[in-house]
Design a protein around this motif. Structure first.
Motif, mmCIF file in Angstrom:
data_model
loop_
_atom_site.group_PDB
_atom_site.id
_atom_site.type_symbol
_atom_site.label_atom_id
_atom_site.label_comp_id
_atom_site.label_asym_id
_atom_site.label_seq_id
_atom_site.Cartn_x
_atom_site.Cartn_y
_atom_site.Cartn_z
ATOM 1 N N PRO A 53 3.887 -11.121 -6.302
ATOM 2 C CA PRO A 53 5.460 -11.905 -5.082
ATOM 3 C C PRO A 53 6.319 -12.362 -6.632
ATOM 4 O O PRO A 53 5.388 -11.804 -7.960
ATOM 5 C CB PRO A 53 5.064 -13.142 -5.415
ATOM 6 C CG PRO A 53 4.307 -13.463 -5.675
ATOM 7 C CD PRO A 53 2.978 -12.516 -6.037
ATOM 8 N N ARG A 161 12.750 -15.087 6.829
ATOM 9 C CA ARG A 161 11.445 -15.258 6.835
ATOM 10 C C ARG A 161 10.940 -15.947 7.191
ATOM 11 O O ARG A 161 10.340 -15.919 8.304
ATOM 12 C CB ARG A 161 10.558 -14.394 5.141
ATOM 13 C CG ARG A 161 9.591 -14.224 6.279
ATOM 14 C CD ARG A 161 7.810 -13.748 4.957
ATOM 15 N NE ARG A 161 8.302 -15.564 4.601
ATOM 16 C CZ ARG A 161 7.625 -15.866 3.027
ATOM 17 N NH1 ARG A 161 6.670 -15.031 2.021
ATOM 18 N NH2 ARG A 161 7.378 -16.903 3.102
ATOM 19 N N ASP A 162 11.025 -17.508 6.411
ATOM 20 C CA ASP A 162 10.405 -18.135 7.423
ATOM 21 C C ASP A 162 11.283 -18.489 8.942
ATOM 22 O O ASP A 162 10.765 -18.987 9.978
ATOM 23 C CB ASP A 162 9.949 -19.383 6.946
ATOM 24 C CG ASP A 162 8.864 -18.987 5.814
ATOM 25 O OD1 ASP A 162 8.028 -18.194 6.088
ATOM 26 O OD2 ASP A 162 9.045 -19.243 4.271
ATOM 27 N N THR A 392 8.195 -7.355 3.027
ATOM 28 C CA THR A 392 6.858 -7.448 2.613
ATOM 29 C C THR A 392 6.508 -7.650 1.349
ATOM 30 O O THR A 392 4.864 -8.123 0.959
ATOM 31 C CB THR A 392 5.941 -6.973 3.711
ATOM 32 O OG1 THR A 392 6.697 -5.184 3.597
ATOM 33 C CG2 THR A 392 6.114 -6.866 4.970
ATOM 34 N N ASN A 395 5.219 -11.145 0.438
ATOM 35 C CA ASN A 395 4.531 -12.027 1.292
ATOM 36 C C ASN A 395 2.931 -12.065 0.142
ATOM 37 O O ASN A 395 2.817 -12.880 0.994
ATOM 38 C CB ASN A 395 4.417 -11.014 2.118
ATOM 39 C CG ASN A 395 5.608 -11.099 3.111
ATOM 40 O OD1 ASN A 395 6.506 -11.841 2.801
ATOM 41 N ND2 ASN A 395 5.779 -10.517 4.112
ATOM 42 N N SER A 396 2.386 -11.607 -0.295
ATOM 43 C CA SER A 396 1.087 -11.144 -0.532
ATOM 44 C C SER A 396 0.773 -12.383 -2.226
ATOM 45 O O SER A 396 2.066 -12.906 -3.156
ATOM 46 C CB SER A 396 0.710 -9.917 -1.180
ATOM 47 O OG SER A 396 0.710 -9.417 -0.085
#
Length: 615
Positions: A53, A161-162, A392, A395-396
């Motif tokens: 990230p 995103r959220d 994306t 996200n990780s």
């Protein structure tokens, strides 16, 4: 000026004693090989599920003291390092009030930093070394959901995103948003972030805000800080909805949403011969329509994007290729190839390399899939929250920089400028026609735009917000090469600068508050009819200028200040519009000259003959 430390490549000479014709013949095979290597990098299938990230934009040497703040690209337009005495990371509104009260009591400058800090200008920099940074990274919770009234209240640090996922879980949808979901609610409001639409209330996120809680400085008798709550109908709401972060810190935002719906998306590529005329009507034909333009290739990519009933079959997903995780080794290699093409390559080689990104993206449907995995054909139909934005690569969990977002400053990968400005829809066809005239004089000069997916055009409706769009507009965004070395000219930089000056000066355009270089903001505030009303609210909310900085004062034209930083080489960096050869790079052959189509423009143009005379 200070620059962010980065690994350095071996110096690449810009001049040689070898005869130019022989040098061109020698370089052509190498440049073509580099172009083909870049092609291979773009054609690698990018289906990665993990990524490091982005780094925190706020870093401190001793706990929360002796801090620096930057943007997600690791560099502001002037390349300076922004410092602050301390940083705070409130988790509640009460902690936010306490942080602002402490700073106000000490009369310290305060600026807000978001989770990823995606604004290119210095909006998050308090100036000097004694200020305070307040990060909203931990103010990211849902406050309340009222399904019956379709109201959603969240904290200002929540990511887009959220936000859209919380809304979807309640059967609701935010009608419009930017396409990158790594932005925070507060950041979107500070800069007037938007999607693309002239329908209904339009595409700007702030048009769907019905209540804001904002913490502002206060007199000592009131504890140095208090919370103001503004609702629809309050005149001040139109100041706070697009505020540049100079009024205080937004703690909570309430959105009025719509019932969940689906969208149907199709991309159609055509030549650009009638694009100027089409732009005048495209925003009225499709609710979410936009257009991408590849000037050198003479292509326009029309997005036919409309709302459809939720019963329409399809579970499509937007996982835009440019916002996916990329292998770090590929980004490093691509930058090396790009730098060599930029500094030693020919226009032909640069143009060959520039064709690949658009071709690759089109081949992969720009990252859209019909079921979240495979693309089987247009239209792609999916729920609003799965179509409206992507990102994306954020996200990780950390993977030790094996993969990153394309712009991650921890690796020496792509490094670029990003300019954004809006022109009234009524003037947009004439502006585009002028840009086409400029393109036709030397089409290869525009290959740098094609290499970064061209010019991206989105529709934005006129707003009641004091610093929102003054009239229905077409927003133009383009990304282009930036050197890691300060003062290094770009190939055909004169073309890019002429386009931008043409938009802002000839056609009365306004810059995007979160994008662009310094010169774009010079005089911009005078184009907003309600700017004086905004400044009156600013004076009431923050009379001591706690949330003001040298940069914000310059952008707002306070005391006649200007964001232009006039000095040798300033126009090369976009810190000024040249008025003298010294503002360019005469020792490298770049001199201040009029524009080719917009004669009133002043740009740094390369002149070989003059360079020989100078030497």
């Amino acid at each position: 000026m200070h620059r962010r430390p980065r690994h350095q490549l071996p110096a690449l000479s810009r001049r040689s004693s070898t005869p130019s014709s022989l040098m061109a013949a020698m370089q052509a095979p190498r440049c073509l090989a580099r172009a083909h290597f870049t092609v291979l990098l773009f054609l690698l299938p990018i289906l990665l599920t993990g990524a490091s990230p982005p780094p925190d934009p706020v870093t401190c040497t001793h706990g929360t003291s002796d801090c620096t703040v930057t943007n997600t690209y690791g560099s502001f337009p002037d390349r300076t390092i922004c410092r602050a005495a301390n940083a705070t990371f409130p988790t509640t509104e009460q902690e936010l009030v306490a942080a602002i009260a402490a700073a106000a009591a000490a009369k310290r400058k305060v600026k807000v930093a978001t989770s990823h800090s995606h604004s290119f200008p210095k909006l998050a920099c308090p100036g000097g070394r004694d200020g305070t940074i307040i990060s909203t990274e931990r103010l990211n919770k849902t406050v309340s959901v009222d399904k019956a009234r379709r109201l959603l209240t969240v904290e200002a640090g929540m990511l887009l995103r959220d936000l859209v996922n919380v809304a979807a879980n309640a059967g609701l949808a935010l009608p419009h948003s930017p396409y990158w979901y790594g932005l925070t609610v507060g950041g979107m409001l500070a800069t007037g972030a938007h999607g693309s639409s002239l329908w209904g209330k339009g595409s700007a996120v702030h048009e769907y805000v019905v209540k804001i809680r904002i913490v502002t400085p206060a007199p000592a008798s009131q504890g140095f800080a208090f919370v103001r709550e503004l609702v629809a109908g309050d005149a001040d709401l139109d100041a706070v909805k697009v505020s540049l972060g100079v009024l205080g810190v937004i703690s909570q935002v309430t959105f009025e949403l719509q019932p969940q719906f689906k969208r149907s998306v199709t991309f159609v590529t055509r030549d650009d011969k009638d694009m100027a005329e089409k732009l005048a009507v495209w925003g009225g034909l499709h609710e979410f329509g936009d257009v991408s333009w590849l000037p050198r290739q003479g292509k326009a990519i029309y997005r036919e994007d409309d709302r459809v009933d939720v019963s329409t079959p399809g579970n499509g997903l937007n996982n835009y290729i440019g916002f996916r995780a990329q292998p770090a080794v590929g980004l490093l290699a691509a930058r090396v190839a790009e730098e060599r093409l930029e500094e030693n390559g020919t226009d032909i080689a640069r143009c060959l390399a520039a064709r690949l990104p658009a071709a690759t993206f089109e081949l992969q449907a720009y990252g859209f899939t019909n079921d979240g995995v495979f693309f089987t054909g247009y239209p792609v139909v999916g729920f609003q929250h799965r179509i409206q934005a992507s990102g994306t690569c954020i996200n990780s969990h950390e993977d030790n920089l094996l993969t990153t977002c394309t712009w991650d400053p921890r690796i020496r990968g792509p490094f670029f400028y990003q300019s954004g400005f809006s022109v009234a829809v009524s003037k947009a066809p004439a502006f585009v026609a002028d840009v086409q005239k400029l393109r036709d004089l030397n089409p290869r000069a525009f290959c740098g735009m094609d290499a970064k997916m061209g010019v991206w055009m989105r529709y934005v409706k006129a707003s009641s917000a004091y610093l929102g769009k003054p009239e229905d507009s077409l927003d133009f965004d383009f990304t282009y090469y930036r050197s890691y070395t300060e003062g290094t000219p770009r190939a055909h930089a004169d073309v890019y600068d002429e386009v931008e000056q043409m938009a802002l000066r000839k056609y009365g355009g306004v810059p995007h508050w979160g994008k662009g270089r310094n010169f774009a903001f010079d005089g911009a505030i005078a184009k907003y009819p309600k700017a004086k009303d905004f400044l009156k609210v600013k004076e009431r909310y923050d009379p001591d200028g706690i949330f003001s900085s040298e940069w914000s004062d310059q952008v707002l034209g306070i005391n006649g200040s200007s964001p232009n930083l006039v000095a040798p080489g300033c126009a090369i960096e976009g810190l000024c519009v040249c008025s003298d050869d010294s503002h360019c790079a005469p020792e490298q052959g770049y001199f201040c000259r009029p524009g080719k189509v917009y004669k009133e423009a002043r740009v740094c143009a390369f002149e070989t003959t003059r360079l020989v005379d100078e030497l």
